[in-house]
Design a protein around this motif. Structure first.
Motif, PDB file in Angstrom:
ATOM      1  N   ALA A 179       5.211   7.210  -7.043  1.00  0.00           N
ATOM      2  CA  ALA A 179       4.914   6.677  -8.372  1.00  0.00           C
ATOM      3  C   ALA A 179       3.410   6.625  -8.619  1.00  0.00           C
ATOM      4  O   ALA A 179       2.944   6.846  -9.742  1.00  0.00           O
ATOM      5  N   VAL A 180       2.644   6.340  -7.584  1.00  0.00           N
ATOM      6  CA  VAL A 180       1.185   6.318  -7.717  1.00  0.00           C
ATOM      7  C   VAL A 180       0.658   7.724  -7.975  1.00  0.00           C
ATOM      8  O   VAL A 180      -0.182   7.946  -8.854  1.00  0.00           O
ATOM      9  N   ILE A 181       1.144   8.680  -7.188  1.00  0.00           N
ATOM     10  CA  ILE A 181       0.671  10.062  -7.329  1.00  0.00           C
ATOM     11  C   ILE A 181       0.997  10.617  -8.710  1.00  0.00           C
ATOM     12  O   ILE A 181       0.206  11.364  -9.297  1.00  0.00           O
ATOM     13  N   ALA A 182       2.165  10.241  -9.233  1.00  0.00           N
ATOM     14  CA  ALA A 182       2.597  10.762 -10.529  1.00  0.00           C
ATOM     15  C   ALA A 182       1.938  10.062 -11.708  1.00  0.00           C
ATOM     16  O   ALA A 182       1.881  10.619 -12.810  1.00  0.00           O
ATOM     17  N   ALA A 183       1.434   8.868 -11.510  1.00  0.00           N
ATOM     18  CA  ALA A 183       0.902   8.070 -12.616  1.00  0.00           C
ATOM     19  C   ALA A 183      -0.494   8.523 -13.032  1.00  0.00           C
ATOM     20  O   ALA A 183      -1.220   9.162 -12.257  1.00  0.00           O
ATOM     21  N   ASP A 184      -0.849   8.163 -14.219  1.00  0.00           N
ATOM     22  CA  ASP A 184      -2.205   8.378 -14.702  1.00  0.00           C
ATOM     23  C   ASP A 184      -3.159   7.491 -13.905  1.00  0.00           C
ATOM     24  O   ASP A 184      -2.854   6.335 -13.612  1.00  0.00           O
ATOM     25  N   LYS A 185      -4.322   8.040 -13.559  1.00  0.00           N
ATOM     26  CA  LYS A 185      -5.283   7.298 -12.752  1.00  0.00           C
ATOM     27  C   LYS A 185      -5.671   5.976 -13.398  1.00  0.00           C
ATOM     28  O   LYS A 185      -5.781   4.938 -12.722  1.00  0.00           O
ATOM     29  N   ALA A 186      -5.858   5.983 -14.693  1.00  0.00           N
ATOM     30  CA  ALA A 186      -6.239   4.758 -15.403  1.00  0.00           C
ATOM     31  C   ALA A 186      -5.132   3.710 -15.301  1.00  0.00           C
ATOM     32  O   ALA A 186      -5.412   2.504 -15.200  1.00  0.00           O
ATOM     33  N   GLN A 187      -3.871   4.153 -15.345  1.00  0.00           N
ATOM     34  CA  GLN A 187      -2.756   3.218 -15.228  1.00  0.00           C
ATOM     35  C   GLN A 187      -2.753   2.539 -13.864  1.00  0.00           C
ATOM     36  O   GLN A 187      -2.537   1.329 -13.767  1.00  0.00           O
ATOM     37  N   ILE A 188      -2.997   3.323 -12.820  1.00  0.00           N
ATOM     38  CA  ILE A 188      -3.020   2.748 -11.477  1.00  0.00           C
ATOM     39  C   ILE A 188      -4.187   1.790 -11.324  1.00  0.00           C
ATOM     40  O   ILE A 188      -4.048   0.685 -10.767  1.00  0.00           O
ATOM     41  N   GLU A 189      -5.343   2.173 -11.803  1.00  0.00           N
ATOM     42  CA  GLU A 189      -6.514   1.293 -11.695  1.00  0.00           C
ATOM     43  C   GLU A 189      -6.280  -0.012 -12.438  1.00  0.00           C
ATOM     44  O   GLU A 189      -6.661  -1.088 -11.945  1.00  0.00           O
ATOM     45  N   ALA A 190      -5.631   0.050 -13.605  1.00  0.00           N
ATOM     46  CA  ALA A 190      -5.341  -1.177 -14.365  1.00  0.00           C
ATOM     47  C   ALA A 190      -4.347  -2.049 -13.613  1.00  0.00           C
ATOM     48  O   ALA A 190      -4.493  -3.284 -13.578  1.00  0.00           O
ATOM     49  N   ALA A 191      -3.340  -1.429 -12.994  1.00  0.00           N
ATOM     50  CA  ALA A 191      -2.351  -2.197 -12.240  1.00  0.00           C
ATOM     51  C   ALA A 191      -2.986  -2.837 -11.005  1.00  0.00           C
ATOM     52  O   ALA A 191      -2.696  -3.992 -10.667  1.00  0.00           O
ATOM     53  N   VAL A 192      -3.868  -2.101 -10.338  1.00  0.00           N
ATOM     54  CA  VAL A 192      -4.553  -2.648  -9.156  1.00  0.00           C
ATOM     55  C   VAL A 192      -5.478  -3.788  -9.563  1.00  0.00           C
ATOM     56  O   VAL A 192      -5.543  -4.826  -8.884  1.00  0.00           O
ATOM     57  N   ASP A 193      -6.193  -3.626 -10.668  1.00  0.00           N
ATOM     58  CA  ASP A 193      -7.072  -4.706 -11.157  1.00  0.00           C
ATOM     59  C   ASP A 193      -6.261  -5.953 -11.478  1.00  0.00           C
ATOM     60  O   ASP A 193      -6.656  -7.079 -11.153  1.00  0.00           O
ATOM     61  N   ALA A 194      -5.101  -5.766 -12.109  1.00  0.00           N
ATOM     62  CA  ALA A 194      -4.244  -6.905 -12.439  1.00  0.00           C
ATOM     63  C   ALA A 194      -3.709  -7.561 -11.178  1.00  0.00           C
ATOM     64  O   ALA A 194      -3.623  -8.797 -11.095  1.00  0.00           O
ATOM     65  N   ALA A 195      -3.377  -6.750 -10.186  1.00  0.00           N
ATOM     66  CA  ALA A 195      -2.864  -7.295  -8.922  1.00  0.00           C
ATOM     67  C   ALA A 195      -3.913  -8.167  -8.241  1.00  0.00           C
ATOM     68  O   ALA A 195      -3.595  -9.214  -7.658  1.00  0.00           O
ATOM     69  N   GLY A 196      -5.182  -7.743  -8.339  1.00  0.00           N
ATOM     70  CA  GLY A 196      -6.249  -8.488  -7.684  1.00  0.00           C
ATOM     71  C   GLY A 196      -6.508  -9.855  -8.281  1.00  0.00           C
ATOM     72  O   GLY A 196      -7.210 -10.673  -7.666  1.00  0.00           O
ATOM     73  N   LYS A 197      -5.946 -10.128  -9.439  1.00  0.00           N
ATOM     74  CA  LYS A 197      -6.120 -11.440 -10.065  1.00  0.00           C
ATOM     75  C   LYS A 197      -5.078 -12.446  -9.591  1.00  0.00           C
ATOM     76  O   LYS A 197      -5.128 -13.619  -9.965  1.00  0.00           O
TER      77      LYS A 197
END
Length: 294
Positions: A38-56
């Motif tokens: 799912a990470v490989i298939a996703a848009d890079k910006a989508q993954i970065e946004a999800a990771v940023d949200a996870a870090g909160k």
């Protein structure tokens, strides 16, 4: 980034790892993926946004999670043999001019920390620490100079090998495909966090705490870029495909006397700046009875 697919109780999710802490990415900012595909298939910006949200959110200790395989469904699992000169020599082979290759079946793969199963039909289960490539972009006839742009990241692989079955024919397939003998993970590190081609990294295996293999990924005869170019000559590589890069010297069957793994043993394979993959050894009978290893 450092990704890990793991279970927290019965729930399997994707996490990003920072030191001893893990942050759940699944469910963050609309990202519903539970594995690395799912990470490989996703848009890079989508993954970065999800990771940023996870870090909160509050992290969980990595040690509290049970590693799972990084893919819910595997693509191709391609493996190189005889990729370190001293390993070629200890096995009694001639130095190859083209890499030896074989494939792994998904049923042979297992998560880190899960028990590796010694089959009842053999007492010659051996360890092999290997660098594993995770493809991020596919292609055919990939040029060597472009090959590293196709890599998503790297992880650690223990190519558990049943040596007597490996040597029954010139084809290694049986000895490399016993159920639950290929330990993978638990961390997948994106390529940007490692040297180009994951070169210059210490690679080591330990059996019951004793160092058995100790080498460096720079000693590979076919480095990552050349391997991808070579493999893509005959098959179309796809996102999520895996390529195991062969093992250095020090394997058990080449020792005097030979050293093999038995129930109660614990094998660890480690590559610098990636992760350690630990596997307790269990008998096939105990595995069939659903017994866990320590």
């Amino acid at each position: 980034m450092r990704f890990m697919v793991a279970r927290d109780g019965q729930d399997t999710a994707l996490y990003v790892v920072d030191g001893e802490n893990a942050y759940r990415v699944t469910g963050q900012n609309g990202f519903g993926g539970t594995d690395l595909a799912a990470v490989i298939a996703a848009d890079k910006a989508q993954i970065e946004a999800a990771v940023d949200a996870a870090g909160k959110h509050a992290p969980v200790p990595v040690a509290s999670l049970s590693p799972a395989l990084p893919f819910n469904r595997f693509g191709k699992i391609l493996c190189l043999g005889l990729n370190y000169v001293d390993h070629v020599k200890e096995g009694g082979y001639e130095i190859p001019t083209y890499p030896a290759m074989f494939v792994r079946m998904p049923s042979s793969m297992m998560a880190a920390d899960a028990p590796m199963v010694k089959p009842d039909c053999s007492d010659r289960l051996d360890y092999e620490v290997e660098l594993m490539i995770v493809m991020g972009k596919g292609g055919r006839h990939i040029k060597e100079e472009d090959a590293l742009d196709h890599v998503f990241g790297y992880t650690v692989f223990n190519d558990g090998s049943v040596r007597d079955y490996q040597r029954k024919t010139h084809q290694w397939t049986p000895g490399k495909n016993f159920d639950d003998t290929g330990a993978l993970g638990p961390i997948v590190v994106t390529a940007d966090e490692l040297p180009a081609g994951a070169a210059g990294l210490n690679i080591q295996s330990r059996l019951n705490g004793n160092v058995m293999q100790d080498s460096n990924t720079s000693d590979m005869m076919w480095p990552v870029a050349k391997t991808i170019a070579t493999v893509s000559e005959f098959t179309t590589l796809e996102p999520g495909d895996l390529i195991a890069m062969g093992t250095p010297p020090g394997v058990g069957h080449a020792r005097t006397p030979p050293v093999f793994m038995f129930p109660g043993d614990v094998v660890e394979v480690e590559i610098e700046n990636i992760c350690t993959c630990r596997s307790p050894i269990i008998s096939e009978k105990d595995a069939a009875n659903g017994e866990a290893a320590a």
